[in-house]
Each structure stands twice: as structure tokens, then as C-alpha cells.
Design an enzyme around this catalytic site. Structure first.
Site, PDB file in Angstrom:
ATOM      1  CB  THR A  35     -33.431 -83.705 -16.316  1.00  0.00           C
ATOM      2  OG1 THR A  35     -33.794 -83.257 -15.015  1.00  0.00           O
ATOM      3  CG2 THR A  35     -34.638 -83.671 -17.213  1.00  0.00           C
TER       4      THR A  35
ATOM      5  NE  ARG B  30     -35.105 -86.241  -9.492  1.00  0.00           N
ATOM      6  CZ  ARG B  30     -34.835 -86.533 -10.764  1.00  0.00           C
ATOM      7  NH1 ARG B  30     -34.165 -85.679 -11.506  1.00  0.00           N
ATOM      8  NH2 ARG B  30     -35.221 -87.676 -11.295  1.00  0.00           N
TER       9      ARG B  30
ATOM     10  CG  HIS C 283     -35.827 -80.719 -10.666  1.00  0.00           C
ATOM     11  ND1 HIS C 283     -35.230 -81.556 -11.567  1.00  0.00           N
ATOM     12  CD2 HIS C 283     -37.127 -81.112 -10.609  1.00  0.00           C
ATOM     13  CE1 HIS C 283     -36.126 -82.421 -12.040  1.00  0.00           C
ATOM     14  NE2 HIS C 283     -37.283 -82.175 -11.459  1.00  0.00           N
TER      15      HIS C 283
ATOM     16  CG  HIS D 185     -26.321 -80.934  -7.667  1.00  0.00           C
ATOM     17  ND1 HIS D 185     -26.914 -82.162  -7.469  1.00  0.00           N
ATOM     18  CD2 HIS D 185     -26.618 -80.580  -8.944  1.00  0.00           C
ATOM     19  CE1 HIS D 185     -27.508 -82.549  -8.592  1.00  0.00           C
ATOM     20  NE2 HIS D 185     -27.349 -81.603  -9.498  1.00  0.00           N
TER      21      HIS D 185
ATOM     22  CD  GLU E  11     -34.604 -77.305 -13.407  1.00  0.00           C
ATOM     23  OE1 GLU E  11     -34.399 -78.456 -12.987  1.00  0.00           O
ATOM     24  OE2 GLU E  11     -33.725 -76.622 -13.904  1.00  0.00           O
TER      25      GLU E  11
ATOM     26  NE  ARG F 135     -32.762 -88.212  -7.568  1.00  0.00           N
ATOM     27  CZ  ARG F 135     -32.558 -88.684  -8.804  1.00  0.00           C
ATOM     28  NH1 ARG F 135     -31.573 -88.218  -9.526  1.00  0.00           N
ATOM     29  NH2 ARG F 135     -33.336 -89.612  -9.307  1.00  0.00           N
TER      30      ARG F 135
ATOM     31  CG  ASN G 227     -30.188 -76.337 -10.599  1.00  0.00           C
ATOM     32  OD1 ASN G 227     -29.943 -76.811  -9.497  1.00  0.00           O
ATOM     33  ND2 ASN G 227     -31.076 -76.865 -11.400  1.00  0.00           N
TER      34      ASN G 227
ATOM     35  CG  HIS H 225     -28.912 -81.126 -18.051  1.00  0.00           C
ATOM     36  ND1 HIS H 225     -27.942 -82.083 -17.943  1.00  0.00           N
ATOM     37  CD2 HIS H 225     -29.840 -81.427 -17.127  1.00  0.00           C
ATOM     38  CE1 HIS H 225     -28.280 -82.933 -17.001  1.00  0.00           C
ATOM     39  NE2 HIS H 225     -29.426 -82.562 -16.482  1.00  0.00           N
TER      40      HIS H 225
ATOM     41  CD  GLU I 125     -33.431 -74.704 -18.973  1.00  0.00           C
ATOM     42  OE1 GLU I 125     -34.136 -73.917 -18.306  1.00  0.00           O
ATOM     43  OE2 GLU I 125     -32.604 -75.488 -18.475  1.00  0.00           O
TER      44      GLU I 125
END
Ligand code: PXP
Length: 250
Positions: free
Chosen positions: A105, A46, A44, A11, A74, A50, A8, A200, A159
Site C-alpha cells: 500500500t 488483497r 490484508h 508476509h 484491511e 498475493r 500484521n 506501515h 490509521e
């Protein structure tokens, strides 16, 4: 089989969004991750944008296609994001709950209330109608009834939310009850077509007790990989995960 690693890269975008200079480049992060051997890229999009931005989605998808690996998008159950997903057509979509005020999340989807269940059912129907052959995973808590509802909904995978497990692992708190719940939920889905994934908050250390369970076929890991890459680079961090995964072949 060796469990799959989805990297993922949200970030990397978080860092970029701190300034307006366009770096670090998210597409290049996908490239570096796939070159290191990642089995898929997870992002993801969102509603608050962000980190990942709309333009990142086709750019990352183009890179995953170049490597012949899946993009796992996601998303919350939002019609606006679903329309973007339908325009890009990723191989996998992971439906997650999304609240604007959360840092990340915070828990799994609500499949136990009639309203929650029907929201997901409608979103799955919309995505399946718009993206031929799309695979849908549901980000959920390890709970036997939630597993049964996921099977009923025809999910391709669940998941399992490992966020609380991972936080307690880092604090040195007893994690046994989480491991029991992960095993118990697996018993519900193991003889069905529903895949069993985890994600996560995981680190190279906290993933080990999960690998030892030998129940998860895929892990989606991001924040720690990107953070640790500050010290040793994406290539090195990803390769460490992959060699750890090889030790725990299913
Ligand atoms: N899986 C899901 C469904 C997520 O929402 C996230 C966070 O975006 C992850 C995996 C990756 O979590 P982390 O970045 O904490 O490794």
C-alpha cells in the site's frame, strides 16, 4: 494506557505462497503472535490474493476469537472483498487504497476528491449495514483536511500512513517534518471519537520517535516483525515491541 500492537501477518502468507506446501501456517502465526501478547491480528485480503487467501480469513478470525482479541481486516473498497468481510464479520475493518501494480500500500485514501470521498462513504455504509457494530478505520495521510473529512465520515479511527516516514528514517533523512504533521493531525481529531492509529513500514527503531509523540493509540506492524522473526522468532520480536510500548505509556 499502553499503545496497542496489531501484528500484521500478511508476509507469513507471502512466504507460504512461494510454494504449494501449505507452510508456514498463517493460523499458527496468529496463535504465536497472540500468545506473545499482540493486541490484535491484522491481515490484508488483497484483490490479487498475493498473500492472504480467502480461507485464511475465517481461520485467523477463529484464532483471534479464541484469545478474545480483535481481527483487523484491511481491504480496498471492493464489493467482492466487502462481501467476504460481511460473511466473516471481523471487529475492525481498515479501508485502504489498493492498486494491483503496487508492491505494498503506497499512500493514504483519497478523501479530498468528491469521487474518492463518496466511494469511501458508500463502502462504509455497506460494511456497517452488513456487520453490526463493526469499527472502521481509514488509512490516510497526516493532513488536517483529511482528518476533518474522516470525522465527517464517522470513522472510528484514522490509521496514519507512516510508510514514507519509515523509509526516510531508515535512510537517515530528516524526519522532523513528518513528526510535525503527525502532531498537527492529532490536534484535529484528539477531542473527537476518532481513534488515532499508525502503520506501515515501522521497525523497532523507527517506532520510537512516534512513541515519544504519545499520540498514537495503536500501531499495526508486519513486514519488519516477520522479517526479524527469521533471526529471533515471532515471540521474541513481539515481546520487544510490547516492552518498548510499555515504556511509552500514554
Ligand atoms: N497498516 C496498513 C493499512 C497496511 O496496509 C499495512 C501493510 O499491509 C500495514 C499497516 C503494515 O505495514 P508493514 O507490513 O510495512 O509493517
Amino acid at each position: 494506557m499502553i499503545p496497542r500492537l496489531g501484528v500484521n501477518i500478511d508476509h507469513v502468507a507471502t512466504l507460504r505462497q512461494q510454494r504449494d506446501e501449505g507452510y508456514p501456517n498463517v493460523q499458527l502465526a496468529a496463535d504465536a503472535s497472540l500468545k506473545a501478547g499482540a493486541d490484535q491480528i491484522t491481515i490484508h485480503l488483497r484483490e490479487d490474493r498475493r498473500h492472504i487467501q480467502d480461507a485464511d480469513v475465517p481461520a485467523v478470525f477463529e484464532m483471534t476469537q479464541k484469545y478474545g482479541k480483535p481481527l483487523n481486516l484491511e481491504m480496498g473498497s471492493s464489493d467482492e472483498i466487502a462481501d467476504i468481510a460481511i460473511s466473516i464479520k471481523p471487529e475492525w475493518i481498515c479501508l485502504v487504497p489498493e492498486k494491483r501494480e503496487e508492491k505494498t500500500t503506497e499512500g493514504g485514501l483519497d478523501l479530498l476528491s468528491a469521487e474518492g470521498y463518496s466511494r469511501i462513504e458508500k463502502m462504509m455504509a455497506k460494511l456497517r449495514a452488513g456487520i453490526e457494530g463493526v469499527k472502521i478505520s481509514l488509512f490516510v495521510e497526516a493532513n488536517d483536511e483529511v482528518m476533518r473529512r474522516s470525522i465527517e465520515l464517522g470513522a472510528d479511527a484514522v490509521e496514519i500512513h507512516t510508510g514514507h516516514y519509515a523509509t526516510d528514517f531508515l535512510k537517515g533523512v530528516d524526519i522532523q517534518h513528518y513528526l510535525e504533521s503527525f502532531k498537527s493531525s492529532y490536534e484535529v481529531v484528539k477531542d473527537t471519537p476518532v481513534g488515532y492509529h499508525a502503520g506501515h513500514g515501522l521497525t523497532l527503531e523507527s517506532v520510537i520517535p512516534l512513541l515519544e509523540l504519545k499520540v498514537f493509540k495503536e500501531y499495526n506492524i508486519g513486514h519488519w516483525i516477520v522479517a526479524q522473526s527469521v533471526f529471533e522468532g515471532l515471540d521474541s520480536v513481539i515481546k520487544k515491541f510490547l516492552s518498548k510500548f510499555e515504556e511509552y505509556s500514554l
